[in-house]
Scaffold this motif. Structure first.
Motif, mmCIF file in Angstrom:
data_model
loop_
_atom_site.group_PDB
_atom_site.id
_atom_site.type_symbol
_atom_site.label_atom_id
_atom_site.label_comp_id
_atom_site.label_asym_id
_atom_site.label_seq_id
_atom_site.Cartn_x
_atom_site.Cartn_y
_atom_site.Cartn_z
ATOM 1 N N LEU A 175 0.830 -1.208 0.000
ATOM 2 C CA LEU A 175 0.000 0.000 0.000
ATOM 3 C C LEU A 175 0.863 1.257 0.000
ATOM 4 O O LEU A 175 0.559 2.236 -0.699
ATOM 5 N N TYR A 176 1.936 1.235 0.788
ATOM 6 C CA TYR A 176 2.799 2.417 0.828
ATOM 7 C C TYR A 176 3.390 2.704 -0.553
ATOM 8 O O TYR A 176 3.421 3.852 -1.001
ATOM 9 N N THR A 177 3.847 1.651 -1.220
ATOM 10 C CA THR A 177 4.443 1.844 -2.542
ATOM 11 C C THR A 177 3.414 2.360 -3.540
ATOM 12 O O THR A 177 3.715 3.239 -4.361
ATOM 13 N N LEU A 178 2.209 1.853 -3.478
ATOM 14 C CA LEU A 178 1.142 2.349 -4.360
ATOM 15 C C LEU A 178 0.864 3.828 -4.098
ATOM 16 O O LEU A 178 0.588 4.592 -5.034
ATOM 17 N N LEU A 179 0.954 4.250 -2.833
ATOM 18 C CA LEU A 179 0.706 5.656 -2.498
ATOM 19 C C LEU A 179 1.752 6.598 -3.092
ATOM 20 O O LEU A 179 1.506 7.804 -3.205
ATOM 21 N N LEU A 180 2.904 6.067 -3.450
ATOM 22 C CA LEU A 180 3.947 6.895 -4.059
ATOM 23 C C LEU A 180 3.664 7.204 -5.527
ATOM 24 O O LEU A 180 4.374 7.995 -6.140
ATOM 25 N N THR A 181 2.628 6.572 -6.079
ATOM 26 C CA THR A 181 2.286 6.771 -7.484
ATOM 27 C C THR A 181 1.114 7.747 -7.592
ATOM 28 O O THR A 181 0.531 8.167 -6.595
ATOM 29 N N PHE A 205 13.518 6.265 4.812
ATOM 30 C CA PHE A 205 13.970 4.878 4.898
ATOM 31 C C PHE A 205 14.334 4.376 3.501
ATOM 32 O O PHE A 205 13.487 4.320 2.619
ATOM 33 N N PRO A 206 15.589 3.965 3.270
ATOM 34 C CA PRO A 206 16.012 3.577 1.915
ATOM 35 C C PRO A 206 15.316 2.311 1.432
ATOM 36 O O PRO A 206 15.073 1.376 2.187
ATOM 37 N N GLY A 207 14.993 2.292 0.155
ATOM 38 C CA GLY A 207 14.352 1.131 -0.436
ATOM 39 C C GLY A 207 12.881 0.990 -0.104
ATOM 40 O O GLY A 207 12.228 0.056 -0.558
ATOM 41 N N PHE A 208 12.360 1.941 0.667
ATOM 42 C CA PHE A 208 10.954 1.934 1.081
ATOM 43 C C PHE A 208 10.349 3.294 0.779
ATOM 44 O O PHE A 208 9.426 3.425 -0.022
#
Length: 403
Positions: A233-239, A396-399
């Motif tokens: 979900l966090y990664t999707l929020l970056l889009t 946080f790197p990679g996240f």
């Protein structure tokens, strides 16, 4: 009935608030505190370089997570922060980063595609580093190679969706490259991956009626940042999600996750878990706090209050016996405090991060016996110490993407 397992942390450790005016001014570390952080970084780099010289990294591990590419990412970070106003040192750091990424770039194998554990991270990082070295041809080749991996990401039926080994991890690689090089990644590729992840989540939710998105890894429904729903979900929020996608899939999924916390407010590692024992970035509340604070910035609501509640077990049980690394260690947990400091401007959260940092530094005899890697050892600690120099920009790197 769930119970708290205290065996993984240092219980009862006495910590005292610090006078932040002696530590920070205008958002930057000052005085002896700044000198301490820089000393730890410089001494740590010397240890890292000795480890590289002595082949202490696994010969076949070129990942950002535990391999030599993670050290390259550390040097890139140092060049953009610690050495940003020191042209000679910055040039040296970027040259070392490029040197470290060269061999991994020649060892791409297509087995894994993610930023942290696969070809995606190597290609994304190489694209950035070759751009910094004014080699547009190689940088463009790396960016194109990264996008070509999308065909495998979208067709591999066995590939999970999680951040560490799955499609969300590949998506992060695309977003990392685009963050540094906005014109290098086609938005259509990103959108196709986003839609693929959402479709798999909707399919997975059919076996879990209470959820609108659900994913499995090794036959478990994980919930945390590394392997589970929080990280996806966090990664999707970056889009660039649409309002409909946000309201239909993301917000209900986060509300679902809020119901999966223990009475301590720590997030369960997976659905049905009954033992409240994992308080770390990969499993537990530390990674979940980042999702909640990011969603608060996106749409407001009560998510910041929920983030504050979820931080409670991190402060109580975040000094981990497992070490001081990012994935499942003390410094990784401290990033949650920095998220809350950035979201609230409440200095008490920076105070907590300082205390976790001091604890990490005081245990340096332990750290020397640990791994050298970014996510499991010394390189990650140095990355965090660098972020403590300017905590408002910590990520946080990679996240999380760099700020």
């Amino acid at each position: 009935m769930s119970g708290v397992d205290w065996t993984r942390c240092f219980q009862g450790t006495q910590m005292s608030d610090v006078d932040l005016s002696q530590y920070y001014e205008n958002g930057l570390a000052i005085g002896p505190w700044r000198e301490t952080l820089i000393k730890q970084i410089e001494e740590g780099l010397a240890i890292l370089e000795e480890a590289l010289l002595n082949n202490c990294f696994k010969q076949d591990d070129y990942s950002i997570y535990t391999g030599t590419s993670g050290v390259a990412l550390l040097y890139l970070h140092l060049s953009d922060r610690l050495y940003i106003n020191q042209p000679s040192r910055r040039k040296q750091a970027l040259a070392r980063a490029l040197d470290l990424i060269t061999v991994p770039l020649s060892k791409l194998n297509g087995r894994r595609l993610t930023f942290l554990c696969g070809d995606g991270g190597v290609l994304a990082l190489a694209a950035v580093l070759y751009t910094y070295h004014d080699n547009a041809a190689v940088a463009g080749h790396c960016a194109q190679g990264l996008q070509t991996l999308s065909e495998l990401a979208l067709t591999d039926r066995v590939m999970p969706s999680e951040l560490l080994y799955g499609t969300a991890g590949y998506l992060h690689a695309l977003l990392f490259a685009k963050h540094y090089l906005p014109n290098s990644i086609n938005d259509t590729v990103i959108q196709r991956v986003v839609q693929h992840i959402l479709a798999k989540g909707r399919q997975g939710a059919k076996s879990c009626p209470a959820a609108v998105l659900q994913y499995q890894w090794h036959d478990k429904h994980y919930l945390g940042a590394a392997h589970g729903l929080s990280g996806i979900l966090y990664t999707l929020l970056l889009t660039d999600l649409s309002a409909d996608e946000l309201n239909t899939f993301i917000i209900p999924s986060v509300q679902y996750l809020l119901l999966q916390r223990f009475p301590s407010h720590n997030l369960r590692s997976s659905l049905g878990s009954q033992t409240d024992r994992l308080v770390q970035w990969c499993h537990g509340s530390a990674g979940f706090v980042s999702l909640l604070t990011h969603l608060h910035k996106t749409c407001g609501g009560s998510f910041l209050q929920e983030a504050l509640r979820s931080a409670t077990p991190i402060w109580k049980r975040g000094l981990l016996r497992k070490g001081h690394g990012l994935c499942h260690g003390t410094t990784g947990n401290a990033y949650a405090f920095l998220d809350l400091y950035q979201s609230t401007d409440d200095p008490s959260w920076l105070n907590k991060a300082v205390q976790f940092t001091q604890w990490s530094i005081s245990q340096k005899d332990v750290s020397k016996s640990q791994s050298m890697s970014l996510f499991d050892g010394l390189a990650g600690m140095l990355y965090f110490y660098c972020d403590m120099l300017e905590p408002k920009r910590a990520a946080f790197p990679g996240f999380q993407l760099p700020k």
